[in-house]
Design an enzyme around this catalytic site. Structure first.
Site, short mmCIF file in Angstrom:
data_model
loop_
_atom_site.label_atom_id
_atom_site.label_comp_id
_atom_site.label_asym_id
_atom_site.label_seq_id
_atom_site.Cartn_x
_atom_site.Cartn_y
_atom_site.Cartn_z
N LYS A 71 0.84 -1.21 0.00
CA LYS A 71 0.00 0.00 0.00
C LYS A 71 0.87 1.25 0.00
O LYS A 71 2.08 1.17 0.29
CB LYS A 71 -0.91 -0.02 1.24
CG LYS A 71 -0.16 0.02 2.57
CD LYS A 71 -1.05 -0.38 3.74
CE LYS A 71 -0.28 -0.32 5.06
NZ LYS A 71 -1.05 -0.94 6.17
N ARG A 110 -10.39 -0.17 14.71
CA ARG A 110 -10.26 0.58 13.47
C ARG A 110 -11.26 -0.07 12.51
O ARG A 110 -12.45 0.17 12.62
CB ARG A 110 -8.80 0.53 12.99
CG ARG A 110 -8.45 1.55 11.94
CD ARG A 110 -6.96 1.56 11.63
NE ARG A 110 -6.45 0.28 11.12
CZ ARG A 110 -5.21 0.11 10.67
NH1 ARG A 110 -4.34 1.09 10.70
NH2 ARG A 110 -4.82 -1.06 10.21
N TYR A 160 16.31 30.54 9.05
CA TYR A 160 15.13 31.20 9.61
C TYR A 160 15.14 31.14 11.13
O TYR A 160 15.48 30.10 11.72
CB TYR A 160 13.86 30.48 9.13
CG TYR A 160 13.52 30.69 7.68
CD1 TYR A 160 13.23 31.97 7.19
CD2 TYR A 160 13.48 29.61 6.79
CE1 TYR A 160 12.89 32.15 5.85
CE2 TYR A 160 13.15 29.80 5.47
CZ TYR A 160 12.85 31.07 5.00
OH TYR A 160 12.52 31.25 3.69
N MET A 166 12.21 25.02 3.04
CA MET A 166 11.37 24.20 2.17
C MET A 166 12.20 23.39 1.17
O MET A 166 11.95 22.20 0.95
CB MET A 166 10.38 25.08 1.41
CG MET A 166 9.39 24.30 0.58
SD MET A 166 8.24 25.34 -0.34
CE MET A 166 7.20 25.97 0.96
C1 LIG Z 1 -0.26 -1.82 6.87
C2 LIG Z 1 -0.77 -3.12 7.35
C3 LIG Z 1 0.09 -4.22 7.48
C4 LIG Z 1 1.59 -4.12 7.34
O1 LIG Z 1 2.10 -3.60 8.56
P1 LIG Z 1 3.67 -3.38 8.80
O2 LIG Z 1 3.73 -2.95 10.22
O3 LIG Z 1 4.09 -2.31 7.85
O4 LIG Z 1 4.36 -4.66 8.54
C5 LIG Z 1 -0.47 -5.45 7.79
N1 LIG Z 1 -1.80 -5.57 7.99
C6 LIG Z 1 -2.66 -4.52 7.91
C7 LIG Z 1 -4.11 -4.73 8.17
C8 LIG Z 1 -2.17 -3.26 7.60
O5 LIG Z 1 -3.01 -2.21 7.55
#
Ligand SMILES: *Cc1c(COP(=O)(O)O)cnc(C)c1O
Length: 389
Positions: free
Chosen positions: A57, A155, A276, A329
């Protein structure tokens, strides 16, 4: 990610670190696909007899979903997890037969894309499941789904009682589920008692899903022991070189190397300030290198140099050098007083990640985790891929 045309010359020399950057970019980000594959193989053997998926992802945590998925599919990875259907499309283009799970799940109107990309929603409640079932009935699509059960994240995912209500459907057979999964809350903290509570709760609920493969562990979960492995593990961060065992040395290979250009060198007097807000004051005659990356390139402003505070460090001619003053930046200043004057020049390159500077080290200075360092990597770098074939 498109490459500006003159990165070709770097590509050819990709086994050597970039000595220069193409004219149009702020720096060169090299992603080592061989290291990602080696990390996947390591996690895969650690998880045996469970299978090892890959979580790709968020553009494979900033490393490039197309290149990473292609390399891992070639290495034998057969299951991929993405967040969105756009990401599923990118994975499907490079692997015609792998299973692709979409973590954001099903929503009304998304069914045709699930069928088109032959991917599987990760379903997290009864309404969503009813909508998916309705889509399958009307369309005739027979592809399976994953059932996500919440064991503590709050979640996504079925609450335990709602998941128990699926038992008759499992017993009837032809349920359409190819995976039952849950997600760990605190896997990177070895001694956290919530890990034991989640594995026990998941073992119990998964046992109702007889014949359906089960999955619980993310990267860190793999290192909690074989009772966390079930049938499939789901690493993301560890593939990309983030340490899955923050309480010990990392077992993973580094993946990302980031070099940016020196735009100018300058000498300042004792008592002059840099940047800055004048947060940093030279305590002696100081030489600076101004380099072409800043917070817009994903180098967090929190890592800048403030008097009496330890900043992040940058490798200049093989030496660790601190940052002087706030990060702008597009630019930042590095205190290169300790580097021999002949070793650094305008147009040369310095290393922000690599040569021993890890994403975990930067995360510490950025006030975040390695995951966010990677997903923040800037869009203004030339991207170069090493290996993968
Ligand atoms: C992102 C995610 C993972 C991978 O987690 P890592 O800590 O990056 O290995 C696995 N399962 C779910 C449901 C996730 O959202």
């Amino acid at each position: 990610m498109t490459l500006v045309s003159d990165t070709k010359s770097i590509d050819a020399a990709a086994n050597k670190p970039a000595a220069t950057a193409p004219a149009g970019v702020t720096g060169v980000l090299t992603i080592d696909l061989d290291a990602i594959v080696a990390n996947w193989r390591k996690l895969n053997s650690q998880a045996i007899p469970a299978d090892c998926a890959a979580v790709v992802k968020a553009d494979a945590y900033g490393c490039g979903i197309t290149q990473v998925s292609r390399a891992l599919a070639k290495a034998g990875c057969r299951t991929f997890f993405v967040a969105t259907l756009d990401e599923a499309r990118a994975v499907r283009e490079v692997t015609p037969t792998s299973a692709i799970y979409v973590l954001d799940g099903f929503f009304p109107g998304s069914g045709d894309l699930y069928a088109k990309f032959d991917c599987r929603p990760v379903i997290g409640d009864a309404t969503e499941l009813a909508e998916w079932d309705a889509f399958r009935t009307t369309s005739g699509w027979e592809g399976p789904a994953a059932i996500h059960i919440d064991t503590g994240m709050n979640r996504l995912g079925f609450r335990i009682a709602d998941a128990q209500a699926l038992e008759p459907r499992i017993k009837n057979g032809n349920h359409g589920f190819s995976l039952v999964m849950s997600h760990l809350v605190s896997a990177e903290v070895l001694g956290d008692p919530i890990n034991g509570r989640q594995v026990a709760a998941f073992r119990e609920i998964a046992s109702l899903f007889s014949g359906v493969p089960a999955s619980l562990a993310n990267s860190s979960g793999i290192f909690l022991g074989s009772q966390f492995h079930f049938d499939l593990v789901r690493p993301g961060a560890a593939l990309y070189g983030v340490n899955p065992t923050p309480e010990a040395d990392t077992p993973m290979l580094p993946v990302v190397d980031l070099r940016v250009r020196v735009a100018q060198t300058r000498a300042i007097e004792k008592g002059e300030t840099v940047g800055y807000g004048a947060t940093w004051t030279a305590r002696h005659p100081t030489r600076l290198a101004i380099v072409t990356a800043g917070y817009a390139d994903g180098y967090f402003r929190a890592a800048g140099g403030i008097d009496n505070v330890r900043s992040a460090e940058v490798m200049v001619a093989g030496q660790r050098c601190p940052i002087a003053g706030r990060i702008s930046m597009d630019l930042m200043a590095i205190d290169v007083t300790d580097v021999p004057p002949g070793a650094i020049r305008r147009g040369g390159m310095v290393t922000l990640i690599g040569e021993g500077i890890t994403v975990d080290e930067l995360a510490h200075h950025f006030g975040t985790i390695g995951y966010e360092v990677l997903t923040s990597l800037g869009k203004r770098y030339a991207r170069v891929y090493k290996g993968g074939d």
